[in-house]
Write a protein that holds these residues in place. Structure first.
Motif, PDB file in Angstrom:
ATOM      1  N   GLY A   1       6.754  -0.558   3.767  1.00  0.00           N
ATOM      2  CA  GLY A   1       6.011   0.620   3.351  1.00  0.00           C
ATOM      3  C   GLY A   1       6.785   1.434   2.333  1.00  0.00           C
ATOM      4  N   THR A   2       8.093   1.486   2.488  1.00  0.00           N
ATOM      5  CA  THR A   2       8.908   2.210   1.513  1.00  0.00           C
ATOM      6  C   THR A   2       8.735   1.598   0.129  1.00  0.00           C
ATOM      7  N   MET A   3       8.795   0.271   0.034  1.00  0.00           N
ATOM      8  CA  MET A   3       8.632  -0.328  -1.290  1.00  0.00           C
ATOM      9  C   MET A   3       7.215  -0.131  -1.826  1.00  0.00           C
ATOM     10  N   ALA A   4       6.220  -0.226  -0.941  1.00  0.00           N
ATOM     11  CA  ALA A   4       4.842  -0.016  -1.403  1.00  0.00           C
ATOM     12  C   ALA A   4       4.685   1.403  -1.953  1.00  0.00           C
ATOM     13  N   ASN A   5       5.231   2.382  -1.244  1.00  0.00           N
ATOM     14  CA  ASN A   5       5.157   3.761  -1.734  1.00  0.00           C
ATOM     15  C   ASN A   5       5.889   3.926  -3.056  1.00  0.00           C
ATOM     16  N   GLN A   6       7.094   3.407  -3.123  1.00  0.00           N
ATOM     17  CA  GLN A   6       7.904   3.634  -4.325  1.00  0.00           C
ATOM     18  C   GLN A   6       7.290   2.953  -5.547  1.00  0.00           C
ATOM     19  N   ILE A   7       6.717   1.775  -5.364  1.00  0.00           N
ATOM     20  CA  ILE A   7       6.041   1.121  -6.489  1.00  0.00           C
ATOM     21  C   ILE A   7       4.863   1.987  -6.946  1.00  0.00           C
ATOM     22  N   ALA A   8       4.099   2.498  -5.996  1.00  0.00           N
ATOM     23  CA  ALA A   8       2.944   3.323  -6.360  1.00  0.00           C
ATOM     24  C   ALA A   8       3.399   4.582  -7.102  1.00  0.00           C
ATOM     25  N   LEU A   9       4.467   5.211  -6.628  1.00  0.00           N
ATOM     26  CA  LEU A   9       4.961   6.416  -7.308  1.00  0.00           C
ATOM     27  C   LEU A   9       5.425   6.074  -8.720  1.00  0.00           C
ATOM     28  N   GLN A  10       6.134   4.965  -8.868  1.00  0.00           N
ATOM     29  CA  GLN A  10       6.593   4.578 -10.207  1.00  0.00           C
ATOM     30  C   GLN A  10       5.416   4.232 -11.116  1.00  0.00           C
ATOM     31  N   LEU A  11       4.326   3.732 -10.549  1.00  0.00           N
ATOM     32  CA  LEU A  11       3.126   3.481 -11.361  1.00  0.00           C
ATOM     33  C   LEU A  11       2.567   4.786 -11.912  1.00  0.00           C
ATOM     34  N   GLN A  12       2.640   5.838 -11.107  1.00  0.00           N
ATOM     35  CA  GLN A  12       1.957   7.074 -11.474  1.00  0.00           C
ATOM     36  C   GLN A  12       2.850   8.093 -12.179  1.00  0.00           C
ATOM     37  N   VAL A  13       4.147   8.036 -11.948  1.00  0.00           N
ATOM     38  CA  VAL A  13       5.048   9.072 -12.488  1.00  0.00           C
ATOM     39  C   VAL A  13       6.189   8.411 -13.258  1.00  0.00           C
ATOM     40  N   PRO A  14       6.338   8.702 -14.541  1.00  0.00           N
ATOM     41  CA  PRO A  14       7.463   8.137 -15.293  1.00  0.00           C
ATOM     42  C   PRO A  14       8.764   8.829 -14.921  1.00  0.00           C
ATOM     43  N   SER A  15       9.880   8.198 -15.241  1.00  0.00           N
ATOM     44  CA  SER A  15      11.190   8.824 -15.056  1.00  0.00           C
ATOM     45  C   SER A  15      11.187  10.182 -15.770  1.00  0.00           C
ATOM     46  N   GLY A  16      11.609  11.220 -15.073  1.00  0.00           N
ATOM     47  CA  GLY A  16      11.590  12.559 -15.653  1.00  0.00           C
ATOM     48  C   GLY A  16      10.283  13.299 -15.423  1.00  0.00           C
ATOM     49  N   GLY A  17       9.304  12.660 -14.819  1.00  0.00           N
ATOM     50  CA  GLY A  17       8.060  13.337 -14.475  1.00  0.00           C
ATOM     51  C   GLY A  17       8.111  13.902 -13.070  1.00  0.00           C
ATOM     52  N   GLU A  18       7.087  14.665 -12.709  1.00  0.00           N
ATOM     53  CA  GLU A  18       7.110  15.368 -11.424  1.00  0.00           C
ATOM     54  C   GLU A  18       6.013  14.899 -10.470  1.00  0.00           C
TER      55      GLU A  18
ATOM     56  N   GLU B   1     -11.755   5.516  -2.112  1.00  0.00           N
ATOM     57  CA  GLU B   1     -12.309   5.961  -3.392  1.00  0.00           C
ATOM     58  C   GLU B   1     -11.687   7.258  -3.903  1.00  0.00           C
ATOM     59  N   LEU B   2     -10.949   7.938  -3.038  1.00  0.00           N
ATOM     60  CA  LEU B   2     -10.374   9.229  -3.448  1.00  0.00           C
ATOM     61  C   LEU B   2      -9.018   9.100  -4.134  1.00  0.00           C
ATOM     62  N   PHE B   3      -8.400   7.936  -4.044  1.00  0.00           N
ATOM     63  CA  PHE B   3      -7.009   7.820  -4.488  1.00  0.00           C
ATOM     64  C   PHE B   3      -6.847   6.823  -5.629  1.00  0.00           C
ATOM     65  N   ASP B   4      -5.924   7.108  -6.518  1.00  0.00           N
ATOM     66  CA  ASP B   4      -5.589   6.160  -7.581  1.00  0.00           C
ATOM     67  C   ASP B   4      -4.815   4.977  -7.017  1.00  0.00           C
ATOM     68  N   THR B   5      -3.924   5.285  -6.090  1.00  0.00           N
ATOM     69  CA  THR B   5      -3.176   4.226  -5.400  1.00  0.00           C
ATOM     70  C   THR B   5      -3.059   4.588  -3.930  1.00  0.00           C
ATOM     71  N   LEU B   6      -3.021   3.569  -3.092  1.00  0.00           N
ATOM     72  CA  LEU B   6      -2.727   3.761  -1.670  1.00  0.00           C
ATOM     73  C   LEU B   6      -1.668   2.748  -1.273  1.00  0.00           C
ATOM     74  N   SER B   7      -0.849   3.122  -0.283  1.00  0.00           N
ATOM     75  CA  SER B   7      -0.006   2.125   0.377  1.00  0.00           C
ATOM     76  C   SER B   7      -0.461   2.072   1.834  1.00  0.00           C
ATOM     77  N   VAL B   8      -0.505   0.872   2.385  1.00  0.00           N
ATOM     78  CA  VAL B   8      -0.886   0.723   3.802  1.00  0.00           C
ATOM     79  C   VAL B   8       0.086  -0.252   4.454  1.00  0.00           C
ATOM     80  N   CYS B   9       0.324  -0.052   5.763  1.00  0.00           N
ATOM     81  CA  CYS B   9       1.294  -0.883   6.477  1.00  0.00           C
ATOM     82  C   CYS B   9       0.619  -1.776   7.504  1.00  0.00           C
ATOM     83  N   LEU B  10       1.038  -3.037   7.522  1.00  0.00           N
ATOM     84  CA  LEU B  10       0.524  -4.012   8.484  1.00  0.00           C
ATOM     85  C   LEU B  10       1.418  -4.098   9.707  1.00  0.00           C
ATOM     86  N   SER B  11       2.592  -3.571   9.604  1.00  0.00           N
ATOM     87  CA  SER B  11       3.622  -3.826  10.617  1.00  0.00           C
ATOM     88  C   SER B  11       3.773  -2.689  11.604  1.00  0.00           C
ATOM     89  N   LYS B  12       2.963  -1.656  11.481  1.00  0.00           N
ATOM     90  CA  LYS B  12       3.081  -0.564  12.447  1.00  0.00           C
ATOM     91  C   LYS B  12       2.016  -0.776  13.525  1.00  0.00           C
TER      92      LYS B  12
END
Ligand SMILES: [Ca+2]
Ligand SMILES: [Ca+2]
Ligand SMILES: [Ca+2]
Ligand SMILES: [Ca+2]
Ligand SMILES: [Ca+2]
Ligand SMILES: [Ca+2]
Lengths: 341, 341, 341, 341
Positions: free
Chosen positions: C58-75, C188-199
């Motif tokens: 889940g950490t990697m799924a979240n971080q990939i999604a954040l990097q998709l949406q926010v460039p280095s130096g963005g908020e 439909e509300l989100f540009d990206t989602l992360s979901v976990c299969l292992s919890k």
């Protein structure tokens, strides 16, 4: 004291101090400093580019240019001894996330075919190369000058491969003087250049990034993030303008003094005078019984300062604040130490 | 279909699937997975180190090891064709802030003196070198094996200079089999190693970082941040354990098949069979009228899959899922395409 | 042993092991694993998006999604207790260069107006906000569920401001079950989602990033750089597919057990049962004489495992591997320790 | 033209220009500039610390201090409106890998208990907090002053938790003058401070990081990497020294003018004069029909410059170059625009 550690040690001349004292200034973060604007316009014009941007140091000018050309996770190719790779404390990677792959540096001897072969094109499973960087003159190469035809060949390679080309031109003025090449002939070959006002040109501080208007607009943002946005910095820009107008042609004197120094030390087997093209003399101590820190320390005791760059390499740089008498003194002292070793 | 693109394409054998199906598992992020713990202990023991840590991929294993040895802003030296430099998408710089300077890669031909000369000692005005990385076997070198005495000489260099030494051992098993060197003889030379279970060894996924207990504790934190912390990953570890026990010795068969393939294609002037030491065959097409994408496409039409690595370099890898008949078929198809070019 | 530390401790059921044992696999780095492709397609469909991508955690799924949406130096704006801010070891900043500004987390109580007021528009002299992230259900909020109308209001805010919206949906299945909302209504509300299969879903490992086809293509590159590219990972994907088909509806049982546990411990003044909406029970020990590590240690001595999250907060999570008897035992042991404190 | 956009627009006085013209200089990268050394020693002494380091800007001074206190992947807590979080273009994350979690900024109203509760201690499964940062005076808070007892309470919190404490003291001089607190009383509370010479103090450029000798040695390396190493920068340091000696006490005049301006504009419902403690006046236009860019544009037409900070917030700053007549003019023009809206 004869200070040959670097041409960065140059101190402003009385005329340059005068120019600073009366500089018209404004808040440059707001784009309001007329002297900075004049300096930027003048530098852009000299290199045949649209725009330029003042930066507090050559390191920042280089790093901004690299960040303009290479995104985080992209690749830069450069020489293994390039300032941007070895003398900026890992900034390209640490601050820009830029991956570097290096070709072997042998002075300014650039093997264009070798570089062409190193470029990783997009579409293969490797990190795509985004830009190449060369250094003119080459500091660790001993102030050597990359010939214009070699740079033109490199430009062809970069265009064909669709990758950017940056020039670390901290001492590009010396190349222009040594080879009689106009700055604009260099300028047209590069997407970005960095140039330094505070080395051979004698300004107290300041460098410039040079390139397209669009890139300079992005560079302003990168400069702000790096902490290079300064306010009434027209004070320093005035010194830079004075240097551009008055201190380029005289570099020929520094070159002649460096050559004379090399000729005088050649008998000790530490330098080939023919390799000295500009204001840098590298002493290769590997065939002597001295190492660079020892030579440095012993010369310093007698008032001659030089720089140990690597265990067996010491560097001497001539500049505005060292005259013929200073070079004579350096020859005496260094010759004495080398002769008694 | 004969799939020679990579040994990563190997699929688990029935026995390996059995091992996974009955694997005892727990939450490995809490350190509770007994199968993972057994795999880590076994790998550490094989290489004569204190500890090991499971990672989802070879890239992550390498990057964790590099981050253990080199701080952000520090320098790593490696070959210009090293996987950690060119095939991990700039991760060392982008994720770890690690600056890389590279020596020219010529297969596995490591010039220890050249590397020693590249190390920048602390105390000079350049970025200090913190670690060296070598690859065993060398992928882009064509599966070549760095001889043990060369690695020992490199270890001496690294110790003398006080810098770390990392082995990208994704295919170190092949080196051990090809040169008859015990894994522990390699292990004792490196501060950290990464090894892959999912390539020649045939496990579906998984790699290991190997090193000191202290470094593996730090590695757990780095792995979590990178997103490599997995839960009941004993499922995959069971496959890895099975592979370690059963799939190392048989690599000799893959090596023999690679050599046979190279010998059959040698007449087309694309490969020197003597250079094929393990399971990788690089075809150098630069003297043919084909480029790597064309050869790849035409072979694929006839059911033989290979990898274009660079415009003129195609790569063939033998592995667990390709038998003698598969190699015969590959020889027929590739020979046909090369012969008609 | 009753393990209530997390729902990540769930072990694969016999049917899930069966699914893994017979999974059809291929090399997923080459895009060849049919089971992974089916899982990704199924997940994308469930959430009404074009595509999905498997990730090891889940950490990697979240971080990939954040990097998709926010460039280095963005908020990025997120809650101060968000998993992406506090439980991923600084990955957003350290790996992605992403700046985070946080709103006060008070459970899942999202104040949409407050968030709207925090967004820094482009064109002002501050770092422009590029994306918002919310967590559904909210782990540190005690498994609370953000109501659909609140999320819709947040979507309006993000669209009006032109910033992205990410959902950390590690436990979004619980929200869907608790509120009777279809997954596609969230999707439909989100540009990206992360979901976990292992919890709560009980797979041994694996998460998914969900979004547009274009973003998932970029996500593959980011995943490779982070070391999340795995080979025959259809083994794990098969477990995930099984979980999606069979383990969602049954989460209602876990929710009922969590509520029952909270009701039983309410008399000790450590939890309000009305706040327990899903499978998480937070015990607030600040009004007792115990701290979380002590309660954890004393319960562990009697075979009941819980998690100390903060000095005065302990966490209990119900899941697939804890039945009614397990909850009874936990009530006895925890009640005993709390009663004697 | 009355320029109230910022106190950064101040231009050097004739006396300050004189100081620069005759400044004794050397190469500060080599540690050889006597004027820089005197400035650093003087600043360190004023704040009761061992050492200080010159930096080209407040942004760089802050970022160096943050990197000193927080490693990549570590956490900084700060106010949501802090300059280090919102006005340095994401530098903490992008350049330092520093994760930020923020408390709600309500002027300088610091809730020490809330901050204490936000600190994540080491030993729990979250990113450990490494430092706190406060701003004195608080720019986005409207030049508000954090009372000394509040700062002392915050110091107690930071010490108890074992985390660092940084002061962004760009305008700390104003706090000292407004509250009658000696600079050393502030200095002793912080591990590091940054202070600016180029704002209210009127120097053309330059800031300082202040702290322990050991930290300043590390800061030199960080400054070099960021590109903040400048050569004969004693030119600027001379202006800074002059400012420290001559321009602190007079800040009281700027404060009085700001208060007078606020009182004059209060009738328009855009500012509470009681909130104006130093030289900053924030106009809150949310209850008017104007937005900040419109007010700014209309005032500029009449020769009064102010800054739009957010869509409904405009900022006015008094300083050395604005006298009573300038304030009168600003009152007329701004009152006119507000009155006709
Ligand atoms: Ca100079
Ligand atoms: Ca970065
Ligand atoms: Ca495999
Ligand atoms: Ca970094
Ligand atoms: Ca599980
Ligand atoms: Ca100023």
């Amino acid at each position: 004291m004869v200070d040959l550690r670097s041409d960065t040690v140059t101190r402003p001349t009385p005329e340059m101090r005068q120019a600073m004292a009366y500089a018209e200034v404004g808040d440059d973060v707001f784009g309001d400093d007329p002297t900075v604007l004049r300096l930027e316009a003048r530098a852009a014009e000299m290199f045949g580019h649209e725009a330029a941007l003042f930066a507090p140091s050559g390191t920042m000018a280089n790093q901004i240019a690299l960040q303009l050309q290479v995104p985080s996770g992209g690749e830069l190719l450069a020489g293994a001894d390039a300032h941007v790779v070895t003398y900026e404390l890992g900034a390209a990677a640490a601050l820009g996330g830029i991956s570097t792959r290096t070709w072997p540096s042998v002075g300014a001897d650039i093997d264009v075919d070798q570089i062409a072969a190193m470029i990783r094109p997009a579409g293969y499973p490797s990190v795509p190369t985004r830009a190449l960087a060369v250094e003119q003159t080459h500091n660790l190469g001993g102030g050597t000058v990359v010939p214009l035809p070699v740079l033109r060949a490199l430009r062809e390679v970069s265009e064909k491969a669709g990758v950017g080309l940056h020039c670390d031109g901290a001492r590009i003025w010396h190349a222009a003087v040594a080879d009689g090449v106009p700055l604009s002939a260099y300028g047209e070959l590069f997407d970005t250049l960095s140039v330094c006002l505070s080395k051979g040109l004698g300004a107290p501080a300041g460098s410039l990034i040079i390139g397209s208007r669009e890139n300079m607009a992005r560079a302003r943002v990168l400069r702000k993030r790096l902490g290079g946005g300064m306010r009434q910095v027209g004070i320093l820009a005035a010194a830079g303008l004075h240097a551009l107008e008055n201190h380029i042609d005289r570099l020929a004197d520094d070159h002649a003094r460096a050559r004379r120094l090399a000729e005088a030390l050649a008998p000790y087997g530490v330098v080939d005078p023919a390799a000295v093209r500009t204001n840098i003399v590298l002493l290769d101590l590997s065939k002597t019984t001295l190492d660079a820190p020892s030579l440095t320390a012993r010369a310093a005791e007698q008032g001659v300062l030089i720089s140990p760059m690597l265990p067996s390499i010491a560097r001497i740089i001539t500049h505005l604040d060292v005259d013929d008498a200073g070079v004579d003194r350096a020859i005496d002292v260094l010759g004495g130490v080398l002769g008694s070793a």
